[in-house]
Design a protein around this motif. Structure first.
Motif, PDB file in Angstrom:
ATOM      1  N   GLU A  81      28.229  36.181   8.642  1.00  8.71           N
ATOM      2  CA  GLU A  81      29.302  35.196   8.559  1.00  8.71           C
ATOM      3  C   GLU A  81      28.776  33.772   8.685  1.00  8.71           C
ATOM      4  O   GLU A  81      29.325  32.844   8.091  1.00  8.71           O
ATOM      5  CB  GLU A  81      30.331  35.471   9.661  1.00  8.71           C
ATOM      6  N   MET A  82      27.701  33.581   9.438  1.00  4.87           N
ATOM      7  CA  MET A  82      27.130  32.252   9.628  1.00  4.87           C
ATOM      8  C   MET A  82      26.328  31.790   8.422  1.00  4.87           C
ATOM      9  O   MET A  82      26.277  30.589   8.133  1.00  4.87           O
ATOM     10  CB  MET A  82      26.213  32.248  10.859  1.00  4.87           C
ATOM     11  N   ALA A  83      25.678  32.715   7.712  1.00  8.16           N
ATOM     12  CA  ALA A  83      24.730  32.357   6.655  1.00  8.16           C
ATOM     13  C   ALA A  83      25.437  31.875   5.395  1.00  8.16           C
ATOM     14  O   ALA A  83      26.587  32.227   5.120  1.00  8.16           O
ATOM     15  CB  ALA A  83      23.843  33.566   6.331  1.00  8.16           C
ATOM     16  N   ASP A  84      24.724  31.055   4.613  1.00  7.46           N
ATOM     17  CA  ASP A  84      25.240  30.593   3.322  1.00  7.46           C
ATOM     18  C   ASP A  84      25.175  31.699   2.276  1.00  7.46           C
ATOM     19  O   ASP A  84      25.983  31.734   1.347  1.00  7.46           O
ATOM     20  CB  ASP A  84      24.431  29.384   2.841  1.00  7.46           C
ATOM     21  N   ALA A  85      24.190  32.569   2.411  1.00  4.85           N
ATOM     22  CA  ALA A  85      24.037  33.682   1.466  1.00  4.85           C
ATOM     23  C   ALA A  85      23.360  34.842   2.179  1.00  4.85           C
ATOM     24  O   ALA A  85      22.696  34.662   3.203  1.00  4.85           O
ATOM     25  CB  ALA A  85      23.217  33.256   0.251  1.00  4.85           C
ATOM     26  N   CYS A  86      23.539  36.048   1.618  1.00  4.87           N
ATOM     27  CA  CYS A  86      22.922  37.255   2.172  1.00  4.87           C
ATOM     28  C   CYS A  86      22.042  37.914   1.124  1.00  4.87           C
ATOM     29  O   CYS A  86      22.416  37.986  -0.058  1.00  4.87           O
ATOM     30  CB  CYS A  86      23.988  38.260   2.630  1.00  4.87           C
ATOM     31  N   LEU A  87      20.894  38.368   1.564  1.00  2.80           N
ATOM     32  CA  LEU A  87      20.026  39.169   0.719  1.00  2.80           C
ATOM     33  C   LEU A  87      20.141  40.607   1.210  1.00  2.80           C
ATOM     34  O   LEU A  87      19.670  40.955   2.296  1.00  2.80           O
ATOM     35  CB  LEU A  87      18.582  38.680   0.813  1.00  2.80           C
ATOM     36  N   PHE A  88      20.814  41.440   0.431  1.00  3.16           N
ATOM     37  CA  PHE A  88      21.064  42.830   0.808  1.00  3.16           C
ATOM     38  C   PHE A  88      19.936  43.687   0.274  1.00  3.16           C
ATOM     39  O   PHE A  88      19.786  43.851  -0.946  1.00  3.16           O
ATOM     40  CB  PHE A  88      22.417  43.277   0.266  1.00  3.16           C
ATOM     41  N   LEU A  89      19.126  44.246   1.175  1.00  3.59           N
ATOM     42  CA  LEU A  89      17.982  45.064   0.789  1.00  3.59           C
ATOM     43  C   LEU A  89      18.328  46.540   0.842  1.00  3.59           C
ATOM     44  O   LEU A  89      18.962  47.007   1.802  1.00  3.59           O
ATOM     45  CB  LEU A  89      16.795  44.817   1.734  1.00  3.59           C
ATOM     46  N   ILE A  90      17.905  47.266  -0.178  1.00  2.00           N
ATOM     47  CA  ILE A  90      17.936  48.722  -0.132  1.00  2.00           C
ATOM     48  C   ILE A  90      16.509  49.226  -0.360  1.00  2.00           C
ATOM     49  O   ILE A  90      15.636  48.465  -0.800  1.00  2.00           O
ATOM     50  CB  ILE A  90      18.888  49.330  -1.187  1.00  2.00           C
ATOM     51  N   ASP A  91      16.274  50.469  -0.049  1.00  2.00           N
ATOM     52  CA  ASP A  91      14.971  51.083  -0.270  1.00  2.00           C
ATOM     53  C   ASP A  91      14.945  51.628  -1.696  1.00  2.00           C
ATOM     54  O   ASP A  91      15.676  52.574  -2.030  1.00  2.00           O
ATOM     55  CB  ASP A  91      14.741  52.207   0.747  1.00  2.00           C
ATOM     56  N   GLY A  92      14.125  51.005  -2.546  1.00  9.14           N
ATOM     57  CA  GLY A  92      14.081  51.417  -3.941  1.00  9.14           C
ATOM     58  C   GLY A  92      13.616  52.846  -4.130  1.00  9.14           C
ATOM     59  O   GLY A  92      14.034  53.517  -5.081  1.00  9.14           O
TER      60      GLY A  92
END
Length: 487
Positions: A81-92
């Motif tokens: 909620e605080m961040a300007d953007a999120c990098l959502f990582l998954i395990d490829g």
């Protein structure tokens, strides 16, 4: 830096590895087992021409209760909620799991800008997982390998417009300052550029479950660090910048330090090593004790460690709110402190309650005073006048009938205060006499508690015959040799 990126995802998808690559240093602990990261760690990231703040978060787990995983999840959601953007990582390699689908839906609701990336995507083994990632409905996935640095260019392209937008928004909302700099000499002091004050570096160390994270949360005024009844929650050494009653401060929360013999797991060894590095970077070290069991053997080792590293030390006794006979307890604490830690004689001893916030103003004052003493400098004239009085009151010993002469004294450095005494036969001066001088320095120049370094140096007599062995002079040898030749 105006743009903030939070890295989120399931445990063990490579968030901390990517965080370390973006900040260019091994700040976050990395291990094969899942759930290593528990707190939020911030760092200054560099990616091509982009500069931004990146946040490493705990692995998202399907738990919403008050258990440790549930508290970790709430802390991560707060970072989202605080961040300007999120990098959502998954395990490829593992592909999309049911929990990934749940968290993708949560992220869509909590943050407007979500970038999807498939980590560990080097080689053909991750092709299926990258294709599956399309099903999450977050757009085209970026193919990454945080360990090998692959896909960083594509990540920079995805972040560039967001970073630019955040910078433009910050510039538009920044207050305009109209300062006439035509004549610097006539400029009003209030209009001059303000030099940014370097923050005071403070590390909080102690045994597990002493209340270190709770104390820092109370100082910050928010639940920034993970806390709970479990011992050993903190693993990383987390630093947080804040304004402490008008003092710009960067405070380090460290993992609880147990006896070396009990530290067997690799992860705990990494955590303790991370805490030791924080002590070396700190200026003031707050050694936090539990009022119920103060001055345990491990507490003494931890306090001695801070002194040996040359840091200013403040002893804080936590959980004071539950003590009943406070007068008797404080008497016992002071007696134990003087008896068990003579090397820190005079250091501040403050009783606090991290839970209620009691006496935190006294802790702040003690930290500032310890830092001031740690930076104290004494003039050479005062030192030599003092040295003469100390020698007159108690002359140094005379091994072999030859009195050791203390000729000259000066302060070589501060942080901590270090002094050099020029003398004859420094190797024969006993340790007890050095302690006599150090205690005198503390009392005379008001330097209680701070580590003091005292070095004895040979004055370096310039007599050219000092180190020569007795032998026949060269001119006499020539004369004798000539005489034998004449014979």
């Amino acid at each position: 830096m105006t743009f903030t990126l939070a890295i989120v995802g399931r445990p063990n998808v490579g968030k901390s590895t990517l965080f370390n690559r973006l900040v260019g240093r091994r700040l976050a602990l990395v291990d094969d087992q899942p759930g290593v990261t528990r707190d939020l760690r911030e760092g200054d990231a560099r990616l091509n021409d982009l500069r931004f703040t990146v946040i490493d978060t705990a692995g998202l787990e399907d738990a919403t209760d008050d258990s440790l995983p549930g508290r970790m999840r709430r802390l991560t959601e707060r970072a989202v909620e605080m961040a300007d953007a999120c990098l959502f990582l998954i395990d490829g390699r593992a592909g999309v799991l049911p929990t990934d689908e749940i968290f993708a839906e949560i992220l869509r609701k909590k943050n407007a800008h979500v970038i999807l990336a498939a980590n560990k995507a080097e080689g053909k083994a991750a092709d299926g997982g990258v294709i599956e990632a399309w099903s999450l409905g977050l757009g085209e996935p970026i193919r990454l390998s945080a360990e090998h640095g692959e896909g960083m260019g594509e990540l920079a392209e995805a972040l560039a417009p967001l970073v630019k937008e955040a910078a433009e928004k910050a510039e538009a909302t920044a207050p305009e300052v109209d300062v006439d700099v035509s004549d610097d000499d006539d400029m009003d002091a209030s209009a001059r550029p303000i030099t940014k004050q370097r923050p005071l570096q403070v590390a909080v160390i102690g045994r597990p479950n002493a209340g270190k994270s709770t104390l820092i949360n109370k100082l910050l005024g928010e639940d920034r660090l993970l806390t709970g009844p479990e011992a050993g929650i903190t693993r990383d050494s987390i630093s947080v910048a804040f304004d402490w009653a008008g003092t710009p401060t960067r405070i380090f929360d460290t993992a609880g330090m147990r006896k070396k013999a009990k530290v067997q797991e690799k992860l705990e060894k990494l955590s303790v090593a991370d805490g030791l590095r924080a002590v070396k970077f700190a200026e003031v070290v707050v050694v936090l004790l539990d009022a119920a069991i103060p001055f345990e053997q491990q507490d003494l080792r931890i306090a001695d460690l801070a002194e040996r590293e040359g840091r200013a030390v403040v002893i804080a006794v936590n959980k004071w709110d539950v003590e009943e006979d406070k007068n008797e307890k404080i008497r016992l604490l002071r007696d134990s402190f003087e008896r068990l830690l003579p090397q820190l004689r005079g250091a501040p001893l403050v009783t606090i309650s991290a839970k209620t916030g009691k006496n935190l103003d006294r802790l702040h004052a003690a930290v500032l005073k310890a830092h001031d003493i740690w930076n104290r400098r004494v003039t050479t004239a005062k030192l030599n006048g003092w040295l003469g009085e100390m020698v007159s009151a108690h002359p140094p010993p005379a091994p072999g009938g030859r009195r050791i002469k203390l000729r000259y004294m000066t302060q070589a450095k501060t942080r901590p205060p270090a002094f050099v005494v020029m003398c004859s036969h420094p190797d024969k001066l006993p340790e007890s006499y050095s302690r006599y001088l150090i205690n005198g320095l503390r009392d005379t120049f008001d330097m209680p508690g701070t580590p003091i370094r005292l070095y004895m140096r040979d004055q370096g007599d310039k007599n050219p015959y000092k180190n020569r062995t007795k032998s026949t002079p060269s001119r006499l040898r020539k004369h004798l040799g000539k005489g034998r030749a004449d014979e």
